[in-house]
Design a protein around this motif. Structure first.
Motif, PDB file in Angstrom:
ATOM      1  N   ARG A 311       0.727  -1.305   0.091  1.00  0.00           N
ATOM      2  CA  ARG A 311       0.089   0.199   0.170  1.00  0.00           C
ATOM      3  C   ARG A 311       0.903   1.192  -0.005  1.00  0.00           C
ATOM      4  N   LEU A 312       1.775   1.254  -0.872  1.00  0.00           N
ATOM      5  CA  LEU A 312       2.690   2.426  -0.933  1.00  0.00           C
ATOM      6  C   LEU A 312       2.350   3.126  -2.193  1.00  0.00           C
ATOM      7  N   ALA A 313       2.673   4.371  -2.327  1.00  0.00           N
ATOM      8  CA  ALA A 313       2.587   5.222  -3.584  1.00  0.00           C
ATOM      9  C   ALA A 313       3.905   5.103  -4.518  1.00  0.00           C
ATOM     10  N   ASP A 314       4.052   5.442  -5.875  1.00  0.00           N
ATOM     11  CA  ASP A 314       5.078   5.275  -6.709  1.00  0.00           C
ATOM     12  C   ASP A 314       6.300   6.020  -6.346  1.00  0.00           C
ATOM     13  N   ASP A 315       6.078   7.065  -5.488  1.00  0.00           N
ATOM     14  CA  ASP A 315       7.274   7.894  -5.160  1.00  0.00           C
ATOM     15  C   ASP A 315       7.882   7.490  -3.581  1.00  0.00           C
ATOM     16  N   ILE A 316       7.357   6.420  -3.225  1.00  0.00           N
ATOM     17  CA  ILE A 316       8.200   5.815  -1.985  1.00  0.00           C
ATOM     18  C   ILE A 316       9.066   4.805  -2.037  1.00  0.00           C
ATOM     19  N   PRO A 317      10.373   5.143  -1.885  1.00  0.00           N
ATOM     20  CA  PRO A 317      11.240   4.045  -2.187  1.00  0.00           C
ATOM     21  C   PRO A 317      11.011   2.987  -1.548  1.00  0.00           C
ATOM     22  N   LEU A 318      11.195   1.689  -2.283  1.00  0.00           N
ATOM     23  CA  LEU A 318      10.700   0.264  -1.438  1.00  0.00           C
ATOM     24  C   LEU A 318      11.920  -0.639  -1.927  1.00  0.00           C
ATOM     25  N   LEU A 319      12.485  -1.415  -1.219  1.00  0.00           N
ATOM     26  CA  LEU A 319      13.573  -2.449  -1.448  1.00  0.00           C
ATOM     27  C   LEU A 319      12.717  -3.852  -0.997  1.00  0.00           C
ATOM     28  N   VAL A 320      13.072  -4.673  -1.694  1.00  0.00           N
ATOM     29  CA  VAL A 320      12.524  -6.111  -1.263  1.00  0.00           C
ATOM     30  C   VAL A 320      13.662  -7.131  -1.023  1.00  0.00           C
ATOM     31  N   HIS A 321      13.241  -8.020  -0.172  1.00  0.00           N
ATOM     32  CA  HIS A 321      14.100  -9.182   0.102  1.00  0.00           C
ATOM     33  C   HIS A 321      13.298 -10.471  -0.200  1.00  0.00           C
ATOM     34  N   LEU A 322      13.648 -11.357  -0.905  1.00  0.00           N
ATOM     35  CA  LEU A 322      12.788 -12.459  -1.360  1.00  0.00           C
ATOM     36  C   LEU A 322      13.440 -13.528  -0.805  1.00  0.00           C
ATOM     37  N   GLY A 323      12.660 -14.573  -0.245  1.00  0.00           N
ATOM     38  CA  GLY A 323      13.142 -15.981   0.220  1.00  0.00           C
ATOM     39  C   GLY A 323      13.117 -15.760   1.949  1.00  0.00           C
ATOM     40  N   ARG A 324      13.179 -17.059   2.399  1.00  0.00           N
ATOM     41  CA  ARG A 324      13.335 -17.388   3.817  1.00  0.00           C
ATOM     42  C   ARG A 324      14.195 -16.256   4.578  1.00  0.00           C
ATOM     43  N   ALA A 325      13.905 -15.605   5.747  1.00  0.00           N
ATOM     44  CA  ALA A 325      14.695 -14.829   6.386  1.00  0.00           C
ATOM     45  C   ALA A 325      15.479 -15.565   7.487  1.00  0.00           C
ATOM     46  N   LEU A 326      16.550 -15.971   6.947  1.00  0.00           N
ATOM     47  CA  LEU A 326      17.634 -16.931   7.750  1.00  0.00           C
ATOM     48  C   LEU A 326      18.630 -15.934   8.220  1.00  0.00           C
ATOM     49  N   PRO A 327      19.079 -16.054   9.269  1.00  0.00           N
ATOM     50  CA  PRO A 327      20.191 -15.035  10.059  1.00  0.00           C
ATOM     51  C   PRO A 327      21.411 -15.178   9.157  1.00  0.00           C
ATOM     52  N   ASP A 328      21.892 -16.062   8.433  1.00  0.00           N
ATOM     53  CA  ASP A 328      23.003 -16.111   7.538  1.00  0.00           C
ATOM     54  C   ASP A 328      22.631 -15.329   6.265  1.00  0.00           C
TER      55      ASP A 328
END
Length: 500
Positions: A311-328
């Motif tokens: 639910r973000l507008a086009d002018d708001i910067p967004l980074l994405v992390h894909l996959g399981r969130a593991l410590p390593d």
């Protein structure tokens, strides 16, 4: 000969993972089906994103042998009072809870029901004695239950010196057969997968990972004993470190037992292929087939993709992390960087939003005051991933400097590339080299939050510069499943050609 067999040849793709999240298994099955083979995909459900024309056999692995050590831990000298089974522990603790409830009810009855003084005094004495008996019994059960939990906890993570000593004895005396003793869960998978694979009667089995390899080799031996020739292709991923010495020795023994028995080996990188040949003394270097998405036009998700989900507008910067969130995999670096990146939002597309480590990340984000800029989103079907991610601004791979991250380009790297996203990657060997050569992103020192902030800021300042790298015609075509599947299908043709 291969051409005449192709229409009738049966290929079984065996995955030890949930099929909907196993992009490698789905892509291999789709490629084999497109080449004209009769394909059966075997793995754990659910399986809602299966390619057209591919038969699915879902299996359920009953963790009987693998969990026996947890359900019936040996008390030993350290926990002499522990219950001998989980059932006994549960029964006793439930019984004492029921008794406590009954005694509380009896106390309420004594307070409400009118009795003559002598009878009331006798009832009160009996009630006090019942509570005393209950207290002694409850204390005894609590002690035994606590010892049982301690024994189970140690069995869940057998990493003491004594555990390691027993593991080394198993490795020394049992050799390659040590996996049967050290990881009996592999036999649970044999019980679940073996009959299904035997009923399919394939001409070729594509086994993903070392756990599926053992199932495939044993099925092939049973088939050949009945006069049915089966070729086995082992798809070997990078070795991920196991949590304990026991698990490491078991995995190594299982892999060494069956690796040389495979008719061919496939893997995801040139360096890893050379390592596998040296480790197992293979007669040929494994075929390289990287796990890249199929090439499509500029991706556009019909529902707006990850940005709409946040639910973000086009002018708001967004980074994405894909996959399981593991410590390593370094998600903590992203969380620690958010306070210094102001209005930047971070989306984690994960298979399980209830993962305990994600709860830790959310708590840390709340402590830093950035929890409103952290978004946890569910997986989408494999074929939709690039289009789903395309509305973000940056794809991140902040993995740590560990051996299994070094030699290959992650499948997530290819997903970001096909989404035409600039990338921020840590300085692990393969991904850093590819990024610096192509110019599609920035490289930072693994685990260095300040350097991560610098890399993200550089891309947000001039994102078009990094997206331009994908405009070269050869880049995404080279990193596409259409290209990567060619050597795999050639391998199938060679194996299914001159047959005895």
């Amino acid at each position: 000969m291969a051409g005449t067999l192709r229409g009738s040849a049966r290929v079984a793709v065996v995955s030890g993972e949930v099929l909907d999240g196993d992009s490698r298994a789905l892509r291999v099955a789709a490629a084999a089906r497109a080449a004209g083979f009769e394909v059966t995909l075997i793995g754990r459900g659910p399986a809602t994103a299966v390619p057209d024309g591919v038969a699915v056999r879902r299996v359920s692995v009953a963790a009987v042998l693998g969990t026996h050590r947890l359900l019936r831990p040996r008390p030993g000298l350290r926990w002499p009072l522990a219950y001998r089974s989980a059932e006994a522990c549960t029964h006793r603790t439930t019984l004492v809870a029921a008794e406590r409830s009954l005694l509380a009810t009896r106390g309420a009855e004594l307070a409400l029901v009118h009795r003559p003084l002598p009878l009331r005094a006798a009832a009160r004495c009996g009630y006090a004695l019942a509570w005393l008996r209950h207290g002694v019994r409850a204390a005894w059960i609590r002690v035994r239950a606590a010892q049982h939990r301690g024994a189970v906890h140690r069995r869940e993570r057998p990493d003491t010196r004594l555990d390691n000593f027993v593991t080394e004895l198993g490795r020394l005396f049992l050799g390659r057969r040590a996996w049967r003793r050290l990881d009996p869960g592999l036999l649970d998978e044999e019980v679940a997968y073996g009959p299904v694979l035997d009923s399919v009667r394939p001409h070729l089995i594509h086994a993903l990972g070392h756990r599926s390899l053992g199932v495939a080799i044993r099925s092939a031996l049973r088939a050949e004993a009945s006069g049915h020739r089966v070729e086995v292709v082992w798809d070997a991923p990078p070795r991920i470190p196991e949590p304990t010495r026991r698990a490491t020795v078991a995995a190594d023994a299982h892999e060494r037992t069956f690796a040389a028995e495979a008719d061919a080996v496939v893997t995801v990188g040139d360096r890893l292929a050379r390592e596998l040949r040296a480790r197992h003394g293979l007669s040929a270097t494994p075929t390289v087939c990287r796990n890249a998405p199929p090439l499509t036009d500029a991706p556009r998700h019909p529902e707006g993709g990850v940005r709409t989900a946040c639910r973000l507008a086009d002018d708001i910067p967004l980074l994405v992390h894909l996959g399981r969130a593991l410590p390593d995999r370094g998600p903590a670096t992203v969380i620690e960087a958010l306070p210094k990146l102001y209005d930047l939002h971070a989306a984690f597309v994960v298979p399980d939003a209830d993962d305990p480590y994600l709860a830790e990340l959310r708590d840390r984000a709340a402590q830093l005051g950035v929890h409103a800029r952290l978004h946890l989103l569910p997986y989408v079907p494999v074929e939709e991933i690039p289009a789903y991610l395309a509305s973000a601004d940056i794809g991140v791979l902040p993995v740590h400097q560990l051996p299994h991250h070094q030699p290959v380009l992650s499948s997530r790297y290819f997903e970001y590339a096909h989404a035409r996203l600039p990338v921020v990657v840590s300085d692990v060997r393969a991904m850093a080299a590819a990024t610096l050569e192509l110019g599609n992103g920035e490289v930072f020192r693994a685990g260095d939050t300040a350097d991560f902030v610098r890399a993200v800021g550089a891309i947000l300042t001039n994102p078009k510069r990094y997206r331009k790298a994908y405009e070269r015609e050869d880049v995404l075509r080279e990193w596409s499943w259409q290209t990567e599947s060619v050597p795999l299908l050639d391998l199938y043709a060679r194996l299914l050609g001159p047959r005895r």
